[in-house]
Write a protein that holds these residues in place. Structure first.
Motif, PDB file in Angstrom:
ATOM      1  N   LEU A 267      51.801  35.544  44.742  1.00 35.75           N
ATOM      2  CA  LEU A 267      52.361  36.424  45.767  1.00 35.75           C
ATOM      3  C   LEU A 267      53.442  37.362  45.238  1.00 35.75           C
ATOM      4  O   LEU A 267      53.427  38.558  45.565  1.00 35.75           O
TER       5      LEU A 267
ATOM      6  N   LEU B 134      53.054  41.398  45.572  1.00 34.80           N
ATOM      7  CA  LEU B 134      54.046  42.217  46.291  1.00 34.80           C
ATOM      8  C   LEU B 134      54.656  43.274  45.382  1.00 34.80           C
ATOM      9  O   LEU B 134      54.825  44.433  45.783  1.00 34.80           O
TER      10      LEU B 134
ATOM     11  N   GLY C  45      44.750  42.026  47.416  1.00 34.00           N
ATOM     12  CA  GLY C  45      46.113  41.997  47.928  1.00 34.00           C
ATOM     13  C   GLY C  45      46.887  43.274  47.647  1.00 34.00           C
ATOM     14  O   GLY C  45      47.560  43.806  48.547  1.00 34.00           O
TER      15      GLY C  45
END
Length: 395
Positions: free
Chosen positions: A15, A19, A145
């Motif tokens: 993650l 990000l 993502g």
């Protein structure tokens, strides 16, 4: 965790990387590809040029980025993308600063040459290759993502660029974007983990039936698919409101339909991250190539009232096809040499993407709404080529 076939770190704990890289991609796209949409008119007015000249400079930058793709990809295959992506922020910042001091056509061209180098080193293909070097065959979800985040590049970039231009002027706007690259994006790219040398795959890992011939066929097929869909995406993005007005929509309705493209892209990427993630990327890519033709048929049958439906279908296909540029080569070839392959595959797509706004604009001028049917046929042809590919490894 480790991927059993490649020895790469798996996506657990990814993650922070997603990000960080999603944010830096948003900045890179907003300050390069999406910049002329807002600044072309004030730049041209100030330099005594026509806005088309500014867009032409962007097209040249896209070609430069495409030509750099294979070398950039090979460098990421060898060293990883951490340092190279950070360097791209410095180069993009330098190009934006050059642009802010441009006094005429030559200064403008020089600035976009530098920006083109930065785009070649720092946009999606480099990011996808960097993620593949980190996560190996498990990179599909991280790739999805970062596109979910960077899908808001125009949503964030256009209003910010507009506000800066109104408050400070276009030259200071370019300087602010350069500062954002150096202060925010560059440090964020260093969040990417370091990677060691990629271990060569064995014959057993490649699987049976692997031949250079099948590899060449698959590469050629993917190159065509990305070139055809890139043409449709870039061409329709440039003329979408105008095209919908020609189909009978009011300017307000056409503008409303255009605003649905971005949300549709993000929604489709959420579907790709969720439901479609259980299937081979060929399935989602095939579905995505059919969305524009379905939207065109809906528009032809239902008239201007279905303009929002067309825009939503078109946006959804764009959203998934962006991901497919990374996930399809990964699924069909594996992580070995991924960066160079993606760089090679980006060459025809960059070329058609650079030419598409002019070509589709000329088609609109001469055959009107027939240009939409040409784009639909291009998408159908890409679907047909994808049907020729099988889900097993080609290399």
């Amino acid at each position: 965790m480790k991927d059993a076939s490649t020895g790469h770190a798996g996506p657990s704990g990814s993650l922070p990387v997603i990000l960080a890289l999603g944010t830096t991609q948003t900045i890179a796209w907003a300050s390069s590809y999406y910049l002329p949409a807002i600044l072309a008119a004030p730049i041209a007015r100030d330099l005594g040029l026509v806005p088309t000249f500014v867009f032409g400079a962007l097209s040249g930058a896209l070609v430069i980025a495409g030509l750099l793709g294979p070398r950039v990809g090979h460098a990421i295959d060898t060293f990883g993308g951490r340092g190279l992506l950070a360097i791209s922020n410095g180069i993009l910042a330098a190009g934006l600063l050059l642009l802010s001091f441009a006094g005429g056509a030559y200064g403008l061209i020089a600035a976009w040459v530098v920006i083109g180098v930065g785009m070649g080193m720092g946009l999606y293909e480099a990011a996808f290759a960097s993620l593949t070097r980190i996560y190996g065959t498990a990179a599909r979800r991280p790739i999805t993502g970062i596109t979910l985040i960077a899908g808001f590049a125009s949503t964030v970039g256009w209003p910010l660029t507009t506000w800066l231009d109104v408050e400070l002027g276009w030259r200071a706007t370019c300087q602010v974007w350069a500062l954002i690259h150096l202060v925010l994006a560059l440090p964020l790219n260093f969040i990417l983990p370091r990677v060691g040398p990629l271990q060569p795959v064995t014959a057993a890992e490649e699987g049976p039936g692997v031949t250079k011939r099948s590899e060449a066929f698959t590469m050629t097929a993917l190159a065509y698919v990305f070139a055809a869909t890139g043409f449709v995406s870039s061409g329709l993005s440039a003329v979408l409101p105008t095209m919908l007005v020609q189909f009978g929509a009011t300017p307000a309705a056409a503008l409303f339909a255009g605003t649905l493209v971005g949300p549709a892209q993000v929604a489709a990427r959420l579907v790709e991250a969720g439901w479609l993630a259980r299937y081979h990327p060929l399935v989602s890519a095939r579905l995505a190539t059919l969305t524009t033709p379905v939207g065109v048929i809906a528009l032809a049958l239902g008239g201007p009232l279905l303009a929002p439906v067309f825009a939503a279908f078109y946006g959804a296909g764009n959203g998934i096809l962006t991901i497919a540029r990374g996930t399809l080569p990964l699924a069909l070839f594996g992580p070995q040499g991924f960066g160079r392959r993606v760089g090679l595959l980006s060459l025809p797509a960059r070329a058609t993407g650079a030419l598409a706004p002019l070509a589709v604009g000329l088609m609109v001028e001469h055959i009107g709404t027939g240009a939409l049917w040409v784009c639909a046929l291009a998408s159908v042809s890409a679907f047909g080529v994808l049907l020729l590919l099988r889900s097993g490894r080609a290399a």
